[in-house]
Design a protein around this motif. Structure first.
Motif, PDB file in Angstrom:
ATOM      1  N   PHE A 229      19.608  38.814  95.426  1.00 30.73           N
ATOM      2  CA  PHE A 229      20.600  39.682  96.060  1.00 30.73           C
ATOM      3  C   PHE A 229      20.024  40.273  97.339  1.00 30.73           C
ATOM      4  O   PHE A 229      20.660  40.263  98.388  1.00 30.73           O
ATOM      5  CB  PHE A 229      21.024  40.808  95.106  1.00 30.73           C
ATOM      6  N   LYS A 230      18.810  40.804  97.252  1.00 33.40           N
ATOM      7  CA  LYS A 230      18.172  41.435  98.422  1.00 33.40           C
ATOM      8  C   LYS A 230      18.006  40.434  99.570  1.00 33.40           C
ATOM      9  O   LYS A 230      18.130  40.794 100.735  1.00 33.40           O
ATOM     10  CB  LYS A 230      16.803  42.013  98.047  1.00 33.40           C
ATOM     11  N   ASP A 231      17.735  39.178  99.238  1.00 36.44           N
ATOM     12  CA  ASP A 231      17.504  38.142 100.245  1.00 36.44           C
ATOM     13  C   ASP A 231      18.792  37.500 100.764  1.00 36.44           C
ATOM     14  O   ASP A 231      18.763  36.829 101.800  1.00 36.44           O
ATOM     15  CB  ASP A 231      16.604  37.039  99.667  1.00 36.44           C
ATOM     16  N   ALA A 232      19.897  37.677 100.075  1.00 34.03           N
ATOM     17  CA  ALA A 232      21.159  37.016 100.439  1.00 34.03           C
ATOM     18  C   ALA A 232      21.759  37.625 101.702  1.00 34.03           C
ATOM     19  O   ALA A 232      21.598  38.818 101.963  1.00 34.03           O
ATOM     20  CB  ALA A 232      22.150  37.133  99.282  1.00 34.03           C
ATOM     21  N   PRO A 233      22.457  36.798 102.498  1.00 37.16           N
ATOM     22  CA  PRO A 233      23.184  37.350 103.651  1.00 37.16           C
ATOM     23  C   PRO A 233      24.222  38.352 103.166  1.00 37.16           C
ATOM     24  O   PRO A 233      24.878  38.139 102.149  1.00 37.16           O
ATOM     25  CB  PRO A 233      23.865  36.138 104.284  1.00 37.16           C
ATOM     26  N   LYS A 234      24.355  39.455 103.883  1.00 37.81           N
ATOM     27  CA  LYS A 234      25.230  40.544 103.450  1.00 37.81           C
ATOM     28  C   LYS A 234      26.566  40.538 104.186  1.00 37.81           C
ATOM     29  O   LYS A 234      26.664  40.113 105.338  1.00 37.81           O
ATOM     30  CB  LYS A 234      24.558  41.899 103.685  1.00 37.81           C
ATOM     31  N   THR A 235      27.561  41.053 103.510  1.00 43.03           N
ATOM     32  CA  THR A 235      28.845  41.343 104.141  1.00 43.03           C
ATOM     33  C   THR A 235      28.596  42.489 105.121  1.00 43.03           C
ATOM     34  O   THR A 235      27.985  43.487 104.743  1.00 43.03           O
ATOM     35  CB  THR A 235      29.876  41.762 103.074  1.00 43.03           C
ATOM     36  N   PRO A 236      29.055  42.375 106.376  1.00 47.28           N
ATOM     37  CA  PRO A 236      28.733  43.392 107.386  1.00 47.28           C
ATOM     38  C   PRO A 236      29.529  44.689 107.203  1.00 47.28           C
ATOM     39  O   PRO A 236      30.368  45.064 108.015  1.00 47.28           O
ATOM     40  CB  PRO A 236      29.083  42.695 108.700  1.00 47.28           C
ATOM     41  N   LEU A 237      29.262  45.353 106.097  1.00 43.45           N
ATOM     42  CA  LEU A 237      29.983  46.569 105.751  1.00 43.45           C
ATOM     43  C   LEU A 237      29.045  47.562 105.077  1.00 43.45           C
ATOM     44  O   LEU A 237      28.316  47.203 104.151  1.00 43.45           O
ATOM     45  CB  LEU A 237      31.155  46.253 104.814  1.00 43.45           C
ATOM     46  N   ILE A 238      29.080  48.808 105.559  1.00 43.98           N
ATOM     47  CA  ILE A 238      28.348  49.920 104.980  1.00 43.98           C
ATOM     48  C   ILE A 238      29.382  50.918 104.459  1.00 43.98           C
ATOM     49  O   ILE A 238      30.393  51.175 105.122  1.00 43.98           O
ATOM     50  CB  ILE A 238      27.442  50.593 106.031  1.00 43.98           C
ATOM     51  N   LEU A 239      29.124  51.483 103.291  1.00 42.38           N
ATOM     52  CA  LEU A 239      29.980  52.534 102.753  1.00 42.38           C
ATOM     53  C   LEU A 239      29.267  53.868 102.872  1.00 42.38           C
ATOM     54  O   LEU A 239      28.065  53.959 102.606  1.00 42.38           O
ATOM     55  CB  LEU A 239      30.317  52.266 101.283  1.00 42.38           C
ATOM     56  N   VAL A 240      30.010  54.884 103.261  1.00 38.32           N
ATOM     57  CA  VAL A 240      29.510  56.252 103.301  1.00 38.32           C
ATOM     58  C   VAL A 240      30.314  57.045 102.280  1.00 38.32           C
ATOM     59  O   VAL A 240      31.548  57.070 102.333  1.00 38.32           O
ATOM     60  CB  VAL A 240      29.667  56.875 104.708  1.00 38.32           C
ATOM     61  N   LEU A 241      29.614  57.671 101.342  1.00 30.38           N
ATOM     62  CA  LEU A 241      30.255  58.528 100.344  1.00 30.38           C
ATOM     63  C   LEU A 241      29.949  59.969 100.719  1.00 30.38           C
ATOM     64  O   LEU A 241      28.802  60.399 100.650  1.00 30.38           O
ATOM     65  CB  LEU A 241      29.744  58.207  98.941  1.00 30.38           C
ATOM     66  N   GLU A 242      30.981  60.694 101.111  1.00 28.73           N
ATOM     67  CA  GLU A 242      30.819  62.067 101.585  1.00 28.73           C
ATOM     68  C   GLU A 242      31.254  63.055 100.505  1.00 28.73           C
ATOM     69  O   GLU A 242      32.435  63.126 100.160  1.00 28.73           O
ATOM     70  CB  GLU A 242      31.651  62.282 102.858  1.00 28.73           C
ATOM     71  N   ASN A 243      30.303  63.793  99.972  1.00 28.75           N
ATOM     72  CA  ASN A 243      30.577  64.868  99.016  1.00 28.75           C
ATOM     73  C   ASN A 243      31.350  64.416  97.781  1.00 28.75           C
ATOM     74  O   ASN A 243      32.285  65.081  97.345  1.00 28.75           O
ATOM     75  CB  ASN A 243      31.302  66.028  99.708  1.00 28.75           C
ATOM     76  N   ILE A 244      30.929  63.306  97.193  1.00 35.25           N
ATOM     77  CA  ILE A 244      31.568  62.807  95.978  1.00 35.25           C
ATOM     78  C   ILE A 244      30.991  63.568  94.781  1.00 35.25           C
ATOM     79  O   ILE A 244      29.779  63.626  94.600  1.00 35.25           O
ATOM     80  CB  ILE A 244      31.346  61.288  95.817  1.00 35.25           C
ATOM     81  N   ARG A 245      31.867  64.156  93.971  1.00 37.97           N
ATOM     82  CA  ARG A 245      31.429  64.971  92.833  1.00 37.97           C
ATOM     83  C   ARG A 245      31.139  64.147  91.595  1.00 37.97           C
ATOM     84  O   ARG A 245      30.227  64.459  90.840  1.00 37.97           O
ATOM     85  CB  ARG A 245      32.508  66.003  92.485  1.00 37.97           C
ATOM     86  N   SER A 246      31.936  63.124  91.336  1.00 40.01           N
ATOM     87  CA  SER A 246      31.843  62.381  90.083  1.00 40.01           C
ATOM     88  C   SER A 246      30.727  61.342  90.123  1.00 40.01           C
ATOM     89  O   SER A 246      30.745  60.423  90.945  1.00 40.01           O
ATOM     90  CB  SER A 246      33.167  61.687  89.782  1.00 40.01           C
ATOM     91  N   LEU A 247      29.788  61.477  89.210  1.00 40.31           N
ATOM     92  CA  LEU A 247      28.699  60.509  89.098  1.00 40.31           C
ATOM     93  C   LEU A 247      29.224  59.140  88.686  1.00 40.31           C
ATOM     94  O   LEU A 247      28.681  58.113  89.089  1.00 40.31           O
ATOM     95  CB  LEU A 247      27.661  61.025  88.114  1.00 40.31           C
TER      96      LEU A 247
END
Length: 181
Positions: A18-36
């Motif tokens: 997984f670490k070595d695989a080409p990635k989808t060019p997308l980053i997610l930002v989670l801002e102040n998410i309460r639920s674990l």
């Protein structure tokens, strides 16, 4: 009749692959998410679609935590993640190289069903707090806003559901574009 596949028949990547695989060019930002549990679910979605990274911001909890692990099922080991206290500073920094979009209900928001990702541009999608959503200052700093059309009586979707819908849509459209060229 269709036989369900066994886990060993799914040919899933191990963490190193997984670490070595080409990635989808997308980053997610989670801002102040309460639920674990929401955080863990987003990690699983990021793993499923080989996303580049997740940023956990503000009050969003970080791994390792048993309640994140419960829903992430190991995805916190495969998906690259980083904690950033201030989501606004992060967005201002990262939008120099990525097209940043808040996933929110806002004036002038682009509907997800009509959104067409630019094929040669990496993206960042920002998801906000379960009650307050993405902060106004982060919405203002983003390059645009995506809204998931909803037809029922409720005003929002669960953050983990929203992330799944938006990531699936992005991944599908991006891969359809790649096949066209």
């Amino acid at each position: 009749m269709k036989r369900k596949l066994l886990n060993k028949e799914l040919n899933r990547l191990d963490v190193k692959a997984f670490k070595d695989a080409p990635k989808t060019p997308l980053i997610l930002v989670l801002e102040n998410i309460r639920s674990l549990h929401n955080i863990g679910s987003v990690f699983r979605t990021a793993d499923a679609f080989l996303l580049e990274k997740i940023y956990l911001c503000g009050i969003t909890a970080t791994p390792p935590h048993k309640d994140i692990r419960k829903t992430a099922l190991g995805a916190t080991e495969s998906v690259t993640w980083e904690y950033e206290k201030d989501s606004l500073s992060l967005i201002n920094r990262i939008k120099k190289t990525h097209h940043c979009m808040a996933v929110e209900q806002a004036e002038g928001a682009e509907r997800l069903d009509t959104f067409i990702p630019l094929p040669d541009k990496p993206y960042v999608f920002v998801f906000g707090n379960e009650v307050k959503g993405v902060s106004q200052e982060v919405v203002n700093a983003c390059d645009g806003v995506l809204e998931i059309p909803q037809l029922g009586t409720k005003h929002s979707l669960n953050i983990a559901v929203s992330a799944g819908v938006v990531v699936w849509d992005f991944w599908t459209k991006l891969n359809r574009q790649k096949k066209m060229f």
